[in-house]
Design an enzyme around this catalytic site. Structure first.
Site, mmCIF file in Angstrom:
data_model
loop_
_atom_site.group_PDB
_atom_site.id
_atom_site.type_symbol
_atom_site.label_atom_id
_atom_site.label_comp_id
_atom_site.label_asym_id
_atom_site.label_seq_id
_atom_site.Cartn_x
_atom_site.Cartn_y
_atom_site.Cartn_z
ATOM 1 C CE1 TYR A 111 24.084 -47.435 47.624
ATOM 2 C CE2 TYR A 111 22.332 -48.826 46.756
ATOM 3 C CZ TYR A 111 23.413 -47.987 46.548
ATOM 4 O OH TYR A 111 23.805 -47.683 45.264
ATOM 5 C CE LYS A 112 23.901 -43.369 46.850
ATOM 6 N NZ LYS A 112 25.290 -43.838 46.889
ATOM 7 N NE ARG A 143 31.091 -38.999 47.974
ATOM 8 C CZ ARG A 143 30.285 -39.842 47.323
ATOM 9 N NH1 ARG A 143 29.501 -39.380 46.359
ATOM 10 N NH2 ARG A 143 30.283 -41.115 47.600
ATOM 11 C CG PHE A 177 26.018 -42.101 39.493
ATOM 12 C CD1 PHE A 177 27.085 -41.850 40.336
ATOM 13 C CD2 PHE A 177 25.620 -43.410 39.291
ATOM 14 C CE1 PHE A 177 27.740 -42.887 40.980
ATOM 15 C CE2 PHE A 177 26.272 -44.458 39.929
ATOM 16 C CZ PHE A 177 27.336 -44.192 40.779
ATOM 17 C CG ASP A 187 19.378 -41.263 40.835
ATOM 18 O OD1 ASP A 187 19.093 -41.431 42.043
ATOM 19 O OD2 ASP A 187 20.255 -41.923 40.254
#
Length: 401
Positions: free
Chosen positions: A216-217, A360, A122, A191
Site C-alpha cells: 500500500y505504499k 516526514r 519499526f 522488511d
C-alpha cells in the site's frame, strides 16, 4: 542549484503521472505511507465486483483466475525487488508474513538462540519478533544500528531488519549485512516496506534469504493492500509454514485432514486471499509497466535533494544528505514538527508527522514532478519562516498517530 524545469524536461518517468488520480491543488508527499490512487483501479474493482463476483459468482475462482492471483501478481513485483517470480508470493499482511518467515528461519538454525534486530526498527516488527522469540524459546536482541555487525556471533539464528528506516530514511547496506550474517552462520530477513517500489532492491544479488513488504505504499495497492513475501529458492523446500492453511496445501481441494505443504513458495499461503484487495494491488503494480526501477530510484534521490535544497536551513535535516544511503523520504526535526506539518497540509502540501519531533515527506517518483517538489519545499519553508504554524488551530494534540 537544481533547476526543476530542466529536470522535468529530461525526466524519463513523466508519462507515469497520467496513470494516477490526484486531487487538484494538492502536492502529495505521503506516498511512502499510502500510495496514490491509480486512475484505472476504480474500473478494475468494478469489473471484479460486478462481473467476476456479481455475474460469475464462484466460477470466477477458475474463469477469472482468482486462485492463481497470489503467484501471478507476485510476478509483477519480481523485477522491482530483484527476485525470481517463483521466489515471491502475495498474501496476508506484512506483519503476518514477518511472523511466518521469522519462525521458519529460526527453525532452520535450531542450535542458535538469538534473533538480532535494530533497536530503532519499526515497532510492529519488534513486536512480531518478540512473539517469535517467546514462542520458540529464543531471545530477541535489539541493538543500535552501529552495533549490528559486532553483535553477530555463533548464537545468532536470524538477523531481521528493515531496509529503510521509517523515520530517518537511512537505508542499510543490504549486501554487506547479508554477507556479514552469512559469515557468522545466520540467516537474514528484510522488511522492504519503505524500499519496494522506490529503490532498485536486489534480493538475489545481495544474498538475502527472506523478505517481506507491503503493497500500500510505493506499490499503490490501496489502504490495507495485501503484502508479499520472498523465500530464496533453495530454502523453500527446507522451510515449514508455521501458519499452515488450506491454500498452502499441496492439494487443497482434497480437504485432507493431514497437512501436506505445497511445493515451493506456495506452501507459504495460509487462508483464502482477499480478492478485491488483490485486484486493487494488481492494478497498482501496473503503474510500473514500462518503467525501469533504476530510473525510479534515481529520480527519488533527486526529488529528495531538490526538496532539501528548497526547504533550506529553516529546519534541521534528520535524514542522510547523501541520496545513495537515503530511501524515498526525507525527514526534518523541529520541536513543533506536528504544527508545521498541519500548517503545510492546510496549504496543500501533504506530509506526515512522526513522534516525537519529526516532519516526514515522501517522494513517489511515478506521480511527482520536480516542479511539484520545488513548490512544496517553498511552501514548507514559508510555513516555517512566517510562523503561521503558531496559530492555535495547529496546536499539537495529545495523541498523534
Amino acid at each position: 542549484m537544481l533547476d526543476p524545469a530542466e529536470l522535468d524536461a529530461a525526466d524519463p518517468l513523466t508519462f507515469a503521472k497520467a496513470r494516477f488520480q490526484l486531487p487538484d491543488g494538492v502536492i502529495y508527499l505521503d506516498g511512502n505511507s499510502l500510495g496514490a490512487l491509480p486512475s484505472s483501479t476504480t474500473d478494475r474493482l468494478r469489473l471484479t465486483s460486478e462481473r467476476e463476483w456479481g455475474e460469475n459468482l464462484i466460477a470466477s475462482w477458475i474463469t477469472a483466475g482468482w486462485i492463481d492471483w497470489p503467484r501471478q501478481i507476485a510476478e509483477r513485483i519480481a523485477p522491482l525487488v530483484g527476485a525470481s517470480p517463483d521466489e515471491l508470493l502475495v498474501c496476508d499482511s506484512t506483519s503476518i508474513n514477518l511472523f511466518k518467515l521469522a519462525m521458519a528461519a529460526c527453525a532452520l538454525r535450531p542450535e542458535r538462540k538469538i534473533i538480532l534486530s535494530e533497536a530503532g526498527n519499526f515497532p510492529t516488527d519488534l513486536y512480531m519478533l518478540q512473539s517469535v522469540a517467546d514462542l520458540a524459546g529464543l531471545t530477541l536482541r535489539a541493538v543500535p544500528r552501529a552495533e549490528l555487525r559486532s553483535a553477530l556471533d555463533e548464537t545468532v539464528a536470524l538477523v531481521a531488519l528493515t531496509q529503510v528506516d521509517y523515520r530517518s530514511g537511512e537505508r542499510h547496506d543490504m549486501a554487506g549485512l547479508n554477507s556479514a550474517a552469512h559469515g557468522a552462520g545466520a540467516l537474514t530477513l528484510w522488511d522492504l516496506s519503505h524500499g519496494a517500489g522506490v529503490l532498485a532492491v536486489d534480493l538475489s544479488r545481495s544474498g538475502a534469504d527472506f523478505a517481506v513488504g507491503c503493497g500500500y505504499k510505493y506499490l499503490n495497492g490501496g489502504p490495507g493492500a495485501p503484502a508479499f513475501l520472498f523465500v530464496r529458492r533453495d530454502l523453500q523446500g527446507c522451510c515449514a509454514n508455521p501458519l499452515p492453511g488450506w491454500f498452502g496445501h499441496s492439494s487443497p481441494f482434497d480437504f485432507d485432514a493431514n497437512y501436506r505443504p505445497a511445493a515451493g513458495i506456495g506452501r507459504f499461503q495460509t487462508g483464502t486471499p482477499s480478492i478485491l484487495a488483490m485486484a486493487a494491488l494488481d492494478e497498482g503494480l501496473k503503474s510500473f509497466d514500462g518503467v525501469a526501477i533504476a530510473d525510479v530510484e534515481a529520480k527519488a534521490g533527486r526529488l529528495g535533494d531538490l526538496f532539501i535544497e528548497s526547504v533550506g536551513d529553516c529546519l534541521s535535516l534528520a535524514s542522510p544528505m547523501d541520496a545513495s544511503i537515503r530511501g524515498g523520504h526525507v525527514v526534518f526535526g523541529h520541536d513543533h514538527a506536528y504544527a508545521i506539518v498541519q500548517a503545510a497540509i492546510e496549504r496543500g502540501v501533504i506530509g506526515d508527522f512522526r513522534a516525537p519531533n519529526l516532519a516526514r515527506f515522501g517522494f513517489a517518483p511515478l506521480y511527482l514532478s520536480y516542479s511539484d517538489v520545488a513548490r512544496a519545499g517553498a511552501i514548507v519553508r514559508d510555513v516555517v519562516l512566517s510562523g503561521v504554524w503558531r496559530e492555535a488551530r495547529f496546536a499539537e494534540r495529545k495523541a498523534v498517530t
